[in-house]
Design an enzyme around this catalytic site. Structure first.
Site, mmCIF file in Angstrom:
data_model
loop_
_atom_site.group_PDB
_atom_site.id
_atom_site.type_symbol
_atom_site.label_atom_id
_atom_site.label_comp_id
_atom_site.label_asym_id
_atom_site.label_seq_id
_atom_site.Cartn_x
_atom_site.Cartn_y
_atom_site.Cartn_z
ATOM 1 N N ASP A 44 11.584 8.321 -3.428
ATOM 2 C CA ASP A 44 11.852 7.058 -4.258
ATOM 3 C C ASP A 44 10.456 6.385 -5.201
ATOM 4 O O ASP A 44 10.648 5.537 -5.830
ATOM 5 C CB ASP A 44 12.527 6.013 -3.690
ATOM 6 C CG ASP A 44 11.735 5.339 -2.504
ATOM 7 O OD1 ASP A 44 10.550 5.700 -2.078
ATOM 8 O OD2 ASP A 44 12.241 4.389 -1.859
ATOM 9 N N SER A 45 9.684 7.216 -4.565
ATOM 10 C CA SER A 45 8.197 7.307 -5.426
ATOM 11 C C SER A 45 8.407 7.675 -6.806
ATOM 12 O O SER A 45 7.355 7.218 -7.818
ATOM 13 C CB SER A 45 6.858 7.959 -4.819
ATOM 14 O OG SER A 45 7.362 9.294 -4.701
ATOM 15 N N ASP A 83 15.204 10.854 -0.819
ATOM 16 C CA ASP A 83 15.136 9.507 -0.348
ATOM 17 C C ASP A 83 16.453 8.757 -0.677
ATOM 18 O O ASP A 83 17.082 8.651 -1.611
ATOM 19 C CB ASP A 83 13.849 8.779 -1.095
ATOM 20 C CG ASP A 83 12.869 8.662 -0.126
ATOM 21 O OD1 ASP A 83 12.689 8.991 1.022
ATOM 22 O OD2 ASP A 83 11.617 8.535 -0.801
ATOM 23 N N LYS A 113 16.088 11.073 3.683
ATOM 24 C CA LYS A 113 15.261 10.290 4.470
ATOM 25 C C LYS A 113 15.286 8.591 4.029
ATOM 26 O O LYS A 113 15.673 8.406 2.957
ATOM 27 C CB LYS A 113 13.730 10.555 3.869
ATOM 28 C CG LYS A 113 12.586 9.750 4.418
ATOM 29 C CD LYS A 113 11.201 10.480 4.113
ATOM 30 C CE LYS A 113 10.593 9.954 2.967
ATOM 31 N NZ LYS A 113 10.511 8.621 2.676
ATOM 32 N N GLU A 115 13.741 4.617 5.498
ATOM 33 C CA GLU A 115 12.682 3.967 5.955
ATOM 34 C C GLU A 115 13.204 2.829 7.034
ATOM 35 O O GLU A 115 14.025 2.285 6.846
ATOM 36 C CB GLU A 115 12.018 3.086 4.760
ATOM 37 C CG GLU A 115 11.402 4.072 3.746
ATOM 38 C CD GLU A 115 10.725 3.069 2.805
ATOM 39 O OE1 GLU A 115 10.417 2.000 2.883
ATOM 40 O OE2 GLU A 115 10.113 4.032 1.623
ATOM 41 N N GLU A 182 3.317 6.895 7.448
ATOM 42 C CA GLU A 182 2.503 6.668 6.643
ATOM 43 C C GLU A 182 1.314 5.704 6.870
ATOM 44 O O GLU A 182 1.969 4.768 7.455
ATOM 45 C CB GLU A 182 3.313 6.234 5.328
ATOM 46 C CG GLU A 182 2.738 5.935 4.169
ATOM 47 C CD GLU A 182 3.250 5.712 2.822
ATOM 48 O OE1 GLU A 182 4.474 6.026 2.768
ATOM 49 O OE2 GLU A 182 2.889 5.391 1.722
#
Ligand code: KIV
Length: 275
Positions: A44-45, A83, A113, A115, A182
């Protein structure tokens, strides 16, 4: 060779380092796949590097599906992980399963993925129970950037380090096949890597992890808004692109482009009749 969640786990057992890069489109994914990367993360960057937002909060499911499907078409052997964007899984287990399902059905990913640590374990369990592989993401989790108060290294105090270890063990227990760690100190990331049976993919977490991931615009020197300390620039593609754009502008203005070799021909007698 096709990379799958099974080959990921085998790589950990054998001690083979795993490589992951982000991509958001077909042609970049194809180049990475041909270069032999194990996995492509449709991060999602994309909110930052493709859409120009200052964080990842505004990224939508539609964005992820659109870019995920493009990457999936370009990746033959790499495992495509998509993401789950902000608020597509946090509010409920139901949302998490439905949205993970959409990323697989419409985005054609091989895994998703999300978070978070302990707090998202019910979501991880339910998604895995639906037959969808999940990669977890702990440490500096950009969707929580406002709660962290900025891009800060995580896990430096004893309490924070213990919480990260517990989170890593919890996501493994919940069924995640891998975990991205991260922006944590190298020694802590190495300890987490030693404790887990699933691969740990580091970003800003030192070389003691089972693999590494980078945002490709950072690696290629194409994104100058913000460069974290952990980025290594392998090329200055941004400069190469700007030079080429400048040259193009110059040649169009001077008439040097297009030249004869770029033109289509037709018979002179036909064109003469049109005057
Ligand atoms: O969105 C992303 O690109 C990521 C990587 C930085 C791991 O989550």
């Amino acid at each position: 060779m096709k990379n799958t969640v099974v080959t990921f786990l085998q790589a950990k057992e054998k001690g083979d380092k795993l490589t992951m890069l982000t991509a958001y489109d077909y042609s970049t994914a194809k180049l990475m796949d041909e270069a032999g990367v194990n996995s492509i993360l449709v991060g999602d960057s994309l909110g930052n590097v493709i859409l120009g937002y200052e964080d990842t909060i505004s990224v939508t499911m539609e964005d992820m599906i659109h870019h995920g499907a493009a990457v999936s078409r370009g990746a033959k052997d790499a495992l495509v992980i998509i993401d789950m964007p902000f608020m597509s899984y946090q509010a409920s287990v139901y949302d998490a399963v439905v949205n993970a399902g959409r990323l697989m059905k419409e985005g054609r990913g091989g895994a998703v993925k999300l978070e978070g640590g302990k707090e998202v374990c019910p979501q991880i369990k339910a998604i895995v129970n639906a037959g969808i592989p999940v990669c977890a993401h702990i440490g500096l989790t950009p969707q929580s950037i406002h709660a962290f108060g900025g891009h800060k290294v995580q896990g430096k105090s004893e309490e924070a380090a213990r919480k990260l270890i517990e989170d890593a063990e919890a996501v493994q227990e919940a069924g995640a096949f891998a975990v991205v760690v991260e922006a944590v100190p190298k020694k802590l990331a190495r300890l987490i890597t030693q404790r887990l049976q699933i691969p740990v993919i580091g970003i800003g977490a030192g070389n003691g992890c089972d693999g590494q991931v980078l945002v490709y615009q950072d690696l290629l020197g194409m994104f100058s808004d913000f460069t974290p300390k952990f980025v290594k620039q392998y090329a200055k593609v941004g400069e190469v692109m700007k030079d080429a754009f400048r040259q193009y502008i110059k040649e169009v203005k001077s008439g040097a482009f297009p030249a004869e070799e770029h033109e289509y021909k037709m018979d002179d007698d036909i064109i003469e009749k049109l005057y």
